[in-house]
Design an enzyme around this catalytic site. Structure first.
Site, mmCIF file in Angstrom:
data_model
loop_
_atom_site.group_PDB
_atom_site.id
_atom_site.type_symbol
_atom_site.label_atom_id
_atom_site.label_comp_id
_atom_site.label_asym_id
_atom_site.label_seq_id
_atom_site.Cartn_x
_atom_site.Cartn_y
_atom_site.Cartn_z
ATOM 1 N N GLU A 1 62.944 3.088 0.080
ATOM 2 C CA GLU A 1 64.259 2.559 0.479
ATOM 3 C C GLU A 1 64.235 1.044 0.369
ATOM 4 O OE1 GLU A 1 66.181 5.526 3.660
ATOM 5 O OE2 GLU A 1 65.504 3.627 4.442
ATOM 6 N N HIS B 1 61.175 3.263 9.334
ATOM 7 C CA HIS B 1 62.445 2.938 8.670
ATOM 8 C C HIS B 1 62.634 1.422 8.673
ATOM 9 C CE1 HIS B 1 66.685 2.639 7.782
ATOM 10 N NE2 HIS B 1 66.579 3.854 7.263
HETATM 11 P P1 13P Z 1 72.940 4.074 4.135
HETATM 12 O O1 13P Z 1 72.919 5.313 3.285
HETATM 13 O O2 13P Z 1 73.856 4.191 5.300
HETATM 14 O O3 13P Z 1 73.121 2.838 3.342
HETATM 15 O O4 13P Z 1 71.466 3.988 4.774
HETATM 16 C C1 13P Z 1 70.376 4.230 3.990
HETATM 17 C C2 13P Z 1 69.265 4.552 4.919
HETATM 18 O O5 13P Z 1 68.840 3.688 5.663
HETATM 19 C C3 13P Z 1 68.759 5.935 4.943
HETATM 20 O O6 13P Z 1 67.648 6.060 5.777
#
Ligand code: 13P
Length: 258
Positions: A172, A103
């Site tokens: 992401e 992550h």
């Molecule tokens: P948020 O949805 O809180 O912005 O975080 C995204 C995330 O890091 C999901 O793994």
């Protein structure tokens, strides 16, 4: 449209088990209402503190058939002295099926290198879990494809084709994660462009590409349908909105209507 995968990354929330139970209770009630028409599968990734209890709840009632247990991290090795870490063997005993790997908060806030992410990915595979491998650029500039290519090359180094095909990719972009300073929202078009780059890189290097692609740049009830109506986006990795029970049920109801 095929079933979408909704992964709840609870990060360090909720702060009590009672709140975690409250979230799961409401989702269970919603699943009961939906009856047979579930257009999604769920994975809950709670903090290690609640993982055993959440695992037990997921084996009950309507959650049993729709939801699986995931972890937010895994130790690089199975049997060694590593203070503070949780091994794959331990997670397996608790019924963990999925594990989030690499992550961006671990990469950028805790300094987890691509090499460590690669070791964790191998640990998840060794322990028979489905890795949800996060990737994404910090800045959207003209070098973003090169960045993704390097991240893929380092992260998947030494994996066989079979192992790569067992991975789920979560795209992401760091610049879209709501809790990061200066975050701004992404568009489905730009997410699709990145997913296409990721697939091309996999095809170029490994002659195959993982089958499942999630989007995770701050998904909420306002944007989830826009991303998930795209066939190439197979699911979402939801952060903050997944611990807000009303918001999360809203997300599930929008996915049911796609
Ligand atoms: P948020 O949805 O809180 O912005 O975080 C995204 C995330 O890091 C999901 O793994």
């Amino acid at each position: 449209m095929s079933k979408k995968l909704i992964v709840a990354n609870w990060k360090m929330l909720p702060t009590t088990l009672a709140e975690a139970e409250g979230v799961l209770d409401l989702i269970n009630d919603y699943l009961e209402l939906l009856n047979e028409k579930k257009e999604f599968s769920l994975v809950f990734c709670p903090s290690f503190v609640f993982i055993e209890e959440v695992g037990k709840i997921l084996k009950t009632s309507h959650l049993e058939h729709e939801a699986e247990l995931g972890a937010q991290d895994i130790a690089v090795e199975d049997e060694t002295a590593l203070t503070g870490e949780v091994s794959g063997a331990m997670l397996q005993k608790l019924g963990v099926r999925y594990v989030i790997i690499g992550h961006s908060e671990r990469r950028w806030k805790l300094g987890e290198s691509d090499q460590v992410v690669n070791q964790k990915l191998k640990s998840a595979i060794r322990n028979d879990m489905v890795p949800i491998v996060c990737m994404g650029e910090r800045e959207r500039d003209e070098n973003f494809s090169k960045f993704l290519e390097k991240q893929i090359t380092n992260t998947f180094e030494g994996l066989t084709s079979d192992e790569i095909s067992r991975c789920i990719i979560a795209y992401e972009p760091v610049w879209a994660i709501s809790t990061n300073p200066g975050a701004h929202s992404d568009t489905p078009q730009s997410a699709l462009e990145s997913i296409s780059v990721i697939k091309e890189v996999f095809s170029k290097i490994y002659h195959l590409s993982p089958k499942t692609y999630l989007y995770g740049g701050s998904v909420n009830s306002k944007n989830v349908a826009n991303f998930l109506k795209e066939e190439e986006i197979n699911g979402v990795l939801v952060g903050g909105a997944s611990v807000n029970k009303e918001e999360f049920v809203k997300i599930l109801s929008l996915v049911s209507k796609l």
